[in-house]
Scaffold this motif. Structure first.
Motif, short mmCIF file in Angstrom:
data_model
loop_
_atom_site.label_atom_id
_atom_site.label_comp_id
_atom_site.label_asym_id
_atom_site.label_seq_id
_atom_site.Cartn_x
_atom_site.Cartn_y
_atom_site.Cartn_z
N ASN A 39 0.82 -1.08 0.00
CA ASN A 39 -0.17 0.18 -0.10
C ASN A 39 0.78 1.33 0.23
OD1 ASN A 39 1.08 -0.11 2.58
ND2 ASN A 39 -0.85 0.50 3.66
N ILE A 94 -5.20 -4.68 2.71
CA ILE A 94 -4.62 -3.44 2.26
C ILE A 94 -3.07 -3.35 3.01
CG2 ILE A 94 -4.65 -1.08 1.91
CD1 ILE A 94 -7.48 -1.47 1.74
N TYR A 144 -4.61 3.88 3.28
CA TYR A 144 -5.71 2.99 3.42
C TYR A 144 -7.23 3.43 2.78
CZ TYR A 144 -8.93 -0.40 5.41
OH TYR A 144 -10.23 -1.42 5.41
N HIS A 158 -9.36 1.80 0.01
CA HIS A 158 -10.52 1.46 0.26
C HIS A 158 -11.65 1.91 -0.60
CE1 HIS A 158 -14.12 0.96 2.68
NE2 HIS A 158 -13.76 -0.24 3.12
N GLU A 159 -11.42 3.26 -0.78
CA GLU A 159 -12.63 3.92 -1.64
C GLU A 159 -12.53 3.32 -3.13
OE1 GLU A 159 -13.87 8.56 -2.96
OE2 GLU A 159 -12.04 8.08 -1.82
N ARG A 171 -13.69 -0.38 -3.30
CA ARG A 171 -15.19 -0.52 -3.26
C ARG A 171 -15.87 -0.02 -4.26
NH1 ARG A 171 -15.99 -3.46 -0.39
NH2 ARG A 171 -16.22 -3.00 1.70
N MET A 179 -12.37 -6.25 2.34
CA MET A 179 -11.16 -5.58 2.73
C MET A 179 -10.53 -5.98 4.08
SD MET A 179 -11.02 -2.36 0.27
CE MET A 179 -13.02 -2.04 -0.06
N SER A 236 -8.01 -4.55 7.08
CA SER A 236 -7.21 -3.42 7.71
C SER A 236 -6.14 -4.27 8.52
CB SER A 236 -8.17 -2.70 8.36
OG SER A 236 -7.32 -1.79 9.34
N HIS A 272 -11.87 3.52 11.06
CA HIS A 272 -12.00 3.60 9.74
C HIS A 272 -12.48 2.27 8.86
CE1 HIS A 272 -8.11 1.39 10.69
NE2 HIS A 272 -8.56 0.54 9.69
N ALA A 283 -13.71 -1.22 7.59
CA ALA A 283 -13.09 -2.42 6.94
C ALA A 283 -14.19 -3.68 7.03
CB ALA A 283 -11.67 -2.51 7.88
N ASP A 284 -13.84 -4.58 6.43
CA ASP A 284 -14.57 -5.74 6.41
C ASP A 284 -14.07 -6.77 7.45
OD1 ASP A 284 -16.56 -5.39 4.39
OD2 ASP A 284 -14.93 -5.28 3.17
#
Length: 675
Positions: free
Chosen positions: A327, A382, A396, A400-401, A404, A412, A414, A425, A427-428
């Motif tokens: 990342n 990430i 991050y 993510h944006e 997604r 995703m 973290s 923030h 995250a899944d």
């Protein structure tokens, strides 16, 4: 790999506390030895365990890929390991012959744009005249990764690129470590006009005898200049022809992993970004891949095991790929969030390579490489262990944006730990790593008991006992990990995935201790930590049952129970797993409620035990089965059982049962078949 260390000593007070704890543990063990402990299993209600719970994490560490699972026999096949300058260090290639008969160097004359280094052999001797070559010729040899394992009757495919200043007569042979005996050989013969330009040659060599410490030789007795590049040797019997060393693949297959996290780890970050794993450098024809120096684990890899091969490995294992990408952050440098967009595009392109239509930009490359159908990539991480670094959160959020927006279904992960406090923030999943002592890890069976059940799920992607407790893979380490995994299994409503680390180690290049699977060119074995994972092979997607054990025994005794169905014969079992982390045997009464009177069949049940004479016992090449599970028939299988659990042991009871229905938690207790 981040290590969570124990707190430092605080002197006499701590010594006294430890002494008191030791006395208490001794008393507790003594009570266990003289009293019967009740273990109750409620088979009338249950909760489904995520199908993804237990998987594997592959990192290019300890020569896990190059010289390990990836079956390439030649080390530094493109002569690039010494870097792009000439003359370049060509290790482990070595010279056959004296300076009076041969001069070996490197130049930048290769036909491949991304790896220009080629090997140049200026042969001064000849088959006749004043300077006659030795009988065996002169040239170079490659010992592979600490010796090539060549087996009688097997076929090996050698591919190389060659050109010459004149006519060509080169012997390609597999020999013993000293150059004799010759195990297999063939000649490349070409006229001066045929050999003047780079030409790809493929040779099949069938070994006439076995040798576990062999080498590949390229020799000649003709005067002139010869150039070699991209010299590869692979056994013909790799798994499905996909390049994986079959016996190592089968060890992975045996633990039924439900996901594959790849390719790292710190390998993804690099000490410096210039040496980080960049997927675009690892796709396309193997000859054109530049390779790179993995500066965290300090060795060169030709990247024969690249982005497609990792995805192929997941597919061959019938499991879910989890791609970890860089990342914009390494151990020592990082890209500012304002200029991280090239890394974001690289990640989006890598997802398209895996999932894209064969007509898409990167999907078409995948198709060209022989895999037109998309891979089932649903998870990405990430970065790795970057939480808290200056630019992580900013980077991050941008990743993510973008992901997604382009791929709404991808989950995703973290780097930040959300087990103790909520993430700040989206995250899944959040990633949790732990490397610690045996006592600490065993006590962490309860780590997730009080974790919030809302928000992202936990991914325990790296765990292991390390340090003195672990050695090179001890029983003690395995038992502590078994207790920890029982805790994860019982908390699988919040912990959705877990994997041990590291997975592989070549015994000739240990960069980390311990590891699950140990090997060299010809031998392999599983450590106790590997065998512990086999106890949980049926847990993913099974039904977790409630188990109750008196709280005063929980410091040394942990248990869980599941119902699972064997897909091979459609038979259904109750599996009860018990770790005894104490020094005394435990008299245990197992009581199962919620079953009909004859629901446990009298035959077909078994008991499996992992233990040994000494807590620090380890497996080895000389004793690969010193600490392995032993299975026996269970004669007294039933709803009520009196059993003895050995000291320092991990025991599994697999009780064959009739088809029954159980109520599922979280589904209005509706009736569902356990089969």
């Amino acid at each position: 790999m981040r290590v969570y260390k124990e707190a430092p000593s605080i002197g006499l007070l701590l010594f006294l506390l430890i002494s008191l704890c030791s006395v208490w543990q001794y008393v507790a063990s003594d009570v266990q030895a003289n009293q019967t402990v009740q273990l109750h299993v409620n088979a009338s209600t249950g909760r489904l365990i995520p199908e993804t719970l237990f998987g594997i994490f592959f990192e290019e560490i300890n020569h896990a890929g190059a010289g390990g699972l990836w079956a390439e026999l030649v080390s530094n096949r493109g002569f690039e390991a010494g870097g792009p300058n000439t003359p370049s260090n060509i290790d482990p290639w070595s010279i056959i012959g004296e300076e009076s008969s041969l001069v070996v160097s490197t130049d930048r004359s290769s036909c491949f744009e991304r790896n220009k280094i080629a090997l140049k052999m200026d042969v001064l001797c000849d088959s006749q005249g004043d300077n006659i070559c030795p009988a065996g010729g002169v040239g170079v040899y490659n010992p592979g990764f600490w010796g090539m394992n060549i087996e009688e009757g097997k076929t090996y495919k050698v591919v190389l690129y060659v050109r010459s200043s004149g006519s060509l007569n080169v012997s390609v042979s597999l020999t013993g470590s000293s150059g004799t005996p010759t195990l297999a050989a063939a000649n490349i013969i070409a006229s001066a006009s045929e050999a003047s330009n780079w030409t790809k040659k493929e040779i099949l060599l069938q070994a006439k005898e076995s040798n576990t410490n062999s080498r590949l030789q390229l020799t000649t007795t003709n005067k002139g200049v010869i150039w070699f590049d991209q010299v590869s040797a692979m056994p013909n019997d790799t798994y499905k022809g996909h390049g994986f060393r079959t016996e190592l693949f089968e060890m992975l297959e045996a633990i039924k992993p439900q996901f594959l996290r790849f390719p790292g780890g710190c390998f993804v970050e690099g000490e410096w970004l210039r040496n980080a794993f960049r997927w675009k450098e690892t796709v396309g024809p193997w000859e054109e891949r530049p390779g790179h120096f993995g500066d965290v684990w300090m060795y060169w890899t030709d990247d024969g095991m690249g982005h497609l091969e990792f995805l192929q490995l997941a597919e061959d294992l019938k499991t879910r790929p989890i791609w970890v990408f860089n990342n914009g952050i390494s151990h020592n440098d990082q890209v500012d969030s304002s200029v991280v967009s090239p890394f974001i595009q690289e990640a989006l392109d890598g997802i398209e390579f895996a999932r894209g239509d064969p007509n898409s930009t990167w999907g078409s490359l995948r198709a060209k490489m022989g895999h037109p159908e998309p891979f089932d990539l649903r998870y990405v991480a990430i970065g790795n262990e970057d939480c808290g670094k200056k630019n992580y959160l900013g980077n991050y959020l941008k990743f993510h944006e973008a992901i997604r927006s382009a791929y709404p279904d991808i989950k995703m992960i973290s780097n930040c730990d959300g087990s103790s406090k909520p993430l700040d923030h989206p995250a899944d999943f959040y990633d949790f790593h732990v490397y610690t002592s045996a006592n600490n890890l065993f006590s962490m069976a309860h780590k997730f008991d009080k974790t919030s059940r809302t928000g992202p799920k936990a991914f325990v992607s790296e765990y292991a006992v390390t340090g003195d407790d672990a050695g090179k893979g001890s029983l003690l380490a395995g038992l502590a990990e078994a207790g920890f995994l029982i805790g994860l299994e019982k908390n699988s409503d919040i912990v959705e995935m877990a994997s041990y680390a590291p997975l592989f180690v070549n015994s000739n290049d240990r960069r980390w201790n311990p590891d699950a699977i140990v090997y060299d060119s010809s031998h392999l074995y599983g450590t106790p930590s590997y065998w512990v994972q086999q106890f949980f092979a049926e847990s993913s997607g099974a039904t977790l049952l409630d188990t109750t054990i008196p709280s005063n025994y929980s410091s040394s005794l942990l248990a869980s129970a599941i119902t699972w169905t064997n897909s091979d014969d459609d038979k259904s079992y109750i599996k009860i797993k018990i770790v005894n982390f104490g020094s005394s045997p435990v008299n245990l009464t197992i009581s199962i409620s919620g079953l009909d009177q004859n629901s446990i069949q009298k035959s077909g049940s078994s008991k499996t035990v992992l233990t040994s004479a000494n807590l620090k016992d380890e497996n080895s090449f000389s004793e690969p089965n010193k600490v392995v599970p032993t299975q026996s028939l269970l004669e007294n299988a039933g709803k009520e059982m009196d059993v003895v659990i050995l000291p320092y042991s991990f025991t599994s009871f697999d009780l064959l049962k009739e088809s029954t229905s159980i109520r599922m938690k979280g589904d209005d207790y509706s009736s569902k078949s356990s089969i």
